[in-house]
Scaffold this motif. Structure first.
Motif: not given
Length: 95
Positions: A58-79
């Motif tokens: 995704r482009p760097a402008q969209r979202g912020g650090q909070d959305s990055d944290k949630v996404l990293s939780l999905f692919f590192s913890v949830l899976t």
């Protein structure tokens, strides 16, 4: 950008070969059991790759650090948390 889609292509080709092999199983019960197993694996793979692709492509402008944290939780913890549940639910002793 090159490594993630490259891994995705290899995984997709592997699952394609598996599906073609499953379709050649003569009994419908065998096909059903094989598709059931593959669908559980494919669910985890789809969750992992979809969050990774969204995060890194995704482009760097969209979202912020909070959305990055949630996404990293999905692919590192949830899976990782889904794997034991998926495999134990397929176990006859647990059923």
């Amino acid at each position: 950008i090159i490594i993630l889609p490259g891994n995705l292509i290899v995984t997709a080709v592997s699952y394609g070969c598996i599906i073609i092999t499953i379709l050649h199983i003569p009994s419908s019960a065998g096909r059903k059991k094989a598709f059931s197993t593959c669908s559980a694996h494919l669910t985890v793979v789809m969750v992992f790759y979809s969050t990774c692709i969204y995060r890194y492509i995704r482009p760097a402008q969209r979202g912020g650090q909070d959305s990055d944290k949630v996404l990293s939780l999905f692919f590192s913890v949830l899976t990782q948390m889904l794997n034991p549940y998926i495999y134990s639910l397929r176990n006859r002793q647990v059923k």
